[in-house]
Design a protein around this motif. Structure first.
Motif, PDB file in Angstrom:
ATOM      1  N   SER A 132       0.824  -1.211   0.000  1.00 49.05           N
ATOM      2  CA  SER A 132       0.000   0.000   0.000  1.00 49.05           C
ATOM      3  C   SER A 132       0.855   1.258   0.000  1.00 49.05           C
ATOM      4  O   SER A 132       0.522   2.245  -0.668  1.00 49.05           O
ATOM      5  N   ALA A 133       1.969   1.238   0.725  1.00 52.38           N
ATOM      6  CA  ALA A 133       2.843   2.410   0.797  1.00 52.38           C
ATOM      7  C   ALA A 133       3.567   2.662  -0.526  1.00 52.38           C
ATOM      8  O   ALA A 133       3.767   3.816  -0.918  1.00 52.38           O
ATOM      9  N   ARG A 134       3.934   1.606  -1.229  1.00 50.21           N
ATOM     10  CA  ARG A 134       4.749   1.765  -2.437  1.00 50.21           C
ATOM     11  C   ARG A 134       3.955   1.938  -3.724  1.00 50.21           C
ATOM     12  O   ARG A 134       4.489   2.446  -4.707  1.00 50.21           O
ATOM     13  N   ILE A 135       2.706   1.542  -3.735  1.00 54.74           N
ATOM     14  CA  ILE A 135       1.951   1.561  -4.989  1.00 54.74           C
ATOM     15  C   ILE A 135       1.717   2.975  -5.518  1.00 54.74           C
ATOM     16  O   ILE A 135       1.477   3.175  -6.702  1.00 54.74           O
ATOM     17  N   GLY A 136       1.873   3.975  -4.671  1.00 55.45           N
ATOM     18  CA  GLY A 136       1.691   5.354  -5.103  1.00 55.45           C
ATOM     19  C   GLY A 136       2.981   6.037  -5.525  1.00 55.45           C
ATOM     20  O   GLY A 136       2.961   7.205  -5.902  1.00 55.45           O
ATOM     21  N   GLY A 137       4.096   5.320  -5.487  1.00 57.68           N
ATOM     22  CA  GLY A 137       5.392   5.921  -5.792  1.00 57.68           C
ATOM     23  C   GLY A 137       5.611   6.164  -7.276  1.00 57.68           C
ATOM     24  O   GLY A 137       4.768   5.861  -8.122  1.00 57.68           O
ATOM     25  N   GLY A 138       6.786   6.709  -7.569  1.00 55.96           N
ATOM     26  CA  GLY A 138       7.159   6.985  -8.951  1.00 55.96           C
ATOM     27  C   GLY A 138       7.815   5.777  -9.595  1.00 55.96           C
ATOM     28  O   GLY A 138       8.348   4.899  -8.914  1.00 55.96           O
ATOM     29  N   ARG A 139       7.807   5.740 -10.909  1.00 55.24           N
ATOM     30  CA  ARG A 139       8.307   4.589 -11.672  1.00 55.24           C
ATOM     31  C   ARG A 139       9.791   4.314 -11.401  1.00 55.24           C
ATOM     32  O   ARG A 139      10.161   3.183 -11.122  1.00 55.24           O
ATOM     33  N   GLU A 140      10.645   5.314 -11.493  1.00 53.51           N
ATOM     34  CA  GLU A 140      12.080   5.100 -11.287  1.00 53.51           C
ATOM     35  C   GLU A 140      12.374   4.755  -9.825  1.00 53.51           C
ATOM     36  O   GLU A 140      13.185   3.870  -9.539  1.00 53.51           O
ATOM     37  N   GLU A 141      11.715   5.443  -8.933  1.00 53.67           N
ATOM     38  CA  GLU A 141      11.883   5.154  -7.503  1.00 53.67           C
ATOM     39  C   GLU A 141      11.518   3.696  -7.199  1.00 53.67           C
ATOM     40  O   GLU A 141      12.218   3.005  -6.469  1.00 53.67           O
ATOM     41  N   GLU A 142      10.449   3.228  -7.790  1.00 56.39           N
ATOM     42  CA  GLU A 142      10.010   1.847  -7.543  1.00 56.39           C
ATOM     43  C   GLU A 142      10.966   0.846  -8.160  1.00 56.39           C
ATOM     44  O   GLU A 142      11.227  -0.199  -7.594  1.00 56.39           O
ATOM     45  N   PHE A 143      11.504   1.162  -9.330  1.00 59.73           N
ATOM     46  CA  PHE A 143      12.479   0.258  -9.933  1.00 59.73           C
ATOM     47  C   PHE A 143      13.710   0.144  -9.037  1.00 59.73           C
ATOM     48  O   PHE A 143      14.205  -0.961  -8.788  1.00 59.73           O
ATOM     49  N   LEU A 144      14.202   1.268  -8.541  1.00 57.59           N
ATOM     50  CA  LEU A 144      15.367   1.246  -7.649  1.00 57.59           C
ATOM     51  C   LEU A 144      15.055   0.527  -6.333  1.00 57.59           C
ATOM     52  O   LEU A 144      15.904  -0.198  -5.796  1.00 57.59           O
ATOM     53  N   THR A 145      13.849   0.683  -5.843  1.00 60.21           N
ATOM     54  CA  THR A 145      13.433  -0.036  -4.628  1.00 60.21           C
ATOM     55  C   THR A 145      13.378  -1.534  -4.904  1.00 60.21           C
ATOM     56  O   THR A 145      13.815  -2.339  -4.076  1.00 60.21           O
ATOM     57  N   ALA A 146      12.866  -1.908  -6.071  1.00 66.04           N
ATOM     58  CA  ALA A 146      12.818  -3.327  -6.445  1.00 66.04           C
ATOM     59  C   ALA A 146      14.227  -3.910  -6.493  1.00 66.04           C
ATOM     60  O   ALA A 146      14.475  -5.008  -5.988  1.00 66.04           O
ATOM     61  N   LEU A 147      15.183  -3.189  -7.098  1.00 65.53           N
ATOM     62  CA  LEU A 147      16.565  -3.668  -7.144  1.00 65.53           C
ATOM     63  C   LEU A 147      17.144  -3.826  -5.740  1.00 65.53           C
ATOM     64  O   LEU A 147      17.826  -4.818  -5.449  1.00 65.53           O
ATOM     65  N   ALA A 148      16.873  -2.864  -4.876  1.00 66.06           N
ATOM     66  CA  ALA A 148      17.356  -2.957  -3.489  1.00 66.06           C
ATOM     67  C   ALA A 148      16.758  -4.176  -2.790  1.00 66.06           C
ATOM     68  O   ALA A 148      17.445  -4.865  -2.024  1.00 66.06           O
ATOM     69  N   GLN A 149      15.494  -4.465  -3.061  1.00 66.94           N
ATOM     70  CA  GLN A 149      14.845  -5.631  -2.454  1.00 66.94           C
ATOM     71  C   GLN A 149      15.433  -6.929  -3.020  1.00 66.94           C
ATOM     72  O   GLN A 149      15.619  -7.904  -2.289  1.00 66.94           O
ATOM     73  N   VAL A 150      15.744  -6.952  -4.315  1.00 66.62           N
ATOM     74  CA  VAL A 150      16.395  -8.125  -4.906  1.00 66.62           C
ATOM     75  C   VAL A 150      17.744  -8.350  -4.221  1.00 66.62           C
ATOM     76  O   VAL A 150      18.113  -9.486  -3.906  1.00 66.62           O
ATOM     77  N   MET A 151      18.460  -7.282  -3.949  1.00 64.34           N
ATOM     78  CA  MET A 151      19.753  -7.414  -3.274  1.00 64.34           C
ATOM     79  C   MET A 151      19.591  -7.969  -1.860  1.00 64.34           C
ATOM     80  O   MET A 151      20.410  -8.771  -1.399  1.00 64.34           O
ATOM     81  N   ARG A 152      18.529  -7.575  -1.175  1.00 67.13           N
ATOM     82  CA  ARG A 152      18.250  -8.138   0.151  1.00 67.13           C
ATOM     83  C   ARG A 152      17.928  -9.629   0.044  1.00 67.13           C
ATOM     84  O   ARG A 152      18.363 -10.434   0.863  1.00 67.13           O
ATOM     85  N   ILE A 153      17.157 -10.005  -0.970  1.00 67.52           N
ATOM     86  CA  ILE A 153      16.817 -11.411  -1.187  1.00 67.52           C
ATOM     87  C   ILE A 153      18.090 -12.217  -1.448  1.00 67.52           C
ATOM     88  O   ILE A 153      18.280 -13.305  -0.890  1.00 67.52           O
ATOM     89  N   ILE A 154      18.973 -11.679  -2.283  1.00 67.36           N
ATOM     90  CA  ILE A 154      20.249 -12.339  -2.560  1.00 67.36           C
ATOM     91  C   ILE A 154      21.014 -12.558  -1.255  1.00 67.36           C
ATOM     92  O   ILE A 154      21.535 -13.641  -0.995  1.00 67.36           O
ATOM     93  N   ARG A 155      21.102 -11.521  -0.427  1.00 69.32           N
ATOM     94  CA  ARG A 155      21.794 -11.639   0.869  1.00 69.32           C
ATOM     95  C   ARG A 155      21.184 -12.760   1.712  1.00 69.32           C
ATOM     96  O   ARG A 155      21.894 -13.625   2.217  1.00 69.32           O
ATOM     97  N   PHE A 156      19.883 -12.743   1.873  1.00 67.39           N
ATOM     98  CA  PHE A 156      19.226 -13.759   2.706  1.00 67.39           C
ATOM     99  C   PHE A 156      19.498 -15.166   2.184  1.00 67.39           C
ATOM    100  O   PHE A 156      19.759 -16.086   2.951  1.00 67.39           O
ATOM    101  N   ARG A 157      19.422 -15.337   0.879  1.00 68.12           N
ATOM    102  CA  ARG A 157      19.619 -16.670   0.299  1.00 68.12           C
ATOM    103  C   ARG A 157      21.059 -17.141   0.449  1.00 68.12           C
ATOM    104  O   ARG A 157      21.302 -18.312   0.757  1.00 68.12           O
ATOM    105  N   LEU A 158      22.011 -16.257   0.237  1.00 68.38           N
ATOM    106  CA  LEU A 158      23.413 -16.646   0.414  1.00 68.38           C
ATOM    107  C   LEU A 158      23.723 -16.937   1.882  1.00 68.38           C
ATOM    108  O   LEU A 158      24.441 -17.886   2.194  1.00 68.38           O
ATOM    109  N   GLU A 159      23.169 -16.143   2.778  1.00 65.45           N
ATOM    110  CA  GLU A 159      23.394 -16.393   4.208  1.00 65.45           C
ATOM    111  C   GLU A 159      22.828 -17.730   4.631  1.00 65.45           C
ATOM    112  O   GLU A 159      23.345 -18.370   5.542  1.00 65.45           O
TER     113      GLU A 159
END
Length: 164
Positions: A132-159
């Motif tokens: 709900s908080a992110r659906i109102g954001g901007g396109r580029e901001e959301e893409f960068l947030t998605a990349l940051a979340q992918v990086m968190r997922i990578i960290r969790f999986r490697l750990e």
């Protein structure tokens, strides 16, 4: 697997072992493998994250689009299935599932990518709040947030896969 074992893998064996870390996008592991030997597990995480951060935009976009919808009906990779189940997304009520389905569709329509959140440790309520908080954001901001979340997922999986 310990770090010495990781560092001893051939490039092919490394990609076989870690090519699915970034949602079945083996090029991330191929690029990360070049940084071996890893002195620490953190250095390994950094190598995977740097591979993604330095990739051409089209490759980043393809990786983001490879992620499944949260609580969607698509077949999930084992890591995704485990992470979503841990967040309670496997036991949604029909009303909750309807809400996730609606938010997924609206998000994809607005941004052209799936909503990505590293759900490990989150509850379905926290995920819905983030949606709900992110659906109102901007396109580029959301893409960068998605990349940051992918990086968190990578960290969790490697750990989870490599001993610290």
């Amino acid at each position: 697997m310990n770090l010495a074992d990781v560092n001893a893998l051939s490039p092919t064996a490394f990609v076989d072992a870690f090519g699915d870390i970034a949602e079945h996008t083996p090029w991330v592991a191929e690029v990360a493998a070049i940084a071996r030997p890893f002195a620490t597990r953190e250095a390994m995480v950094d190598a995977f994250q740097a591979a993604l951060a330095r990739a051409p935009r089209r490759d980043q976009e393809a990786l983001v689009r490879a992620h499944p919808d949260l609580a969607g009906k698509a077949a999930l990779a084992p890591d995704s299935r485990k992470e979503q189940a841990g967040a309670g997304l496997g036991t949604l009520t029909s009303e909750e599932l309807e809400r996730f389905t609606d938010l997924n569709a609206r998000y994809r329509e607005r941004f052209g990518i799936p909503f990505i959140l590293a759900v490990k440790g989150a509850t379905k309520f926290q995920i819905l709040e983030a949606f709900s908080a992110r659906i109102g954001g901007g396109r580029e901001e959301e893409f960068l947030t998605a990349l940051a979340q992918v990086m968190r997922i990578i960290r969790f999986r490697l750990e989870e896969r490599v001993d610290g």
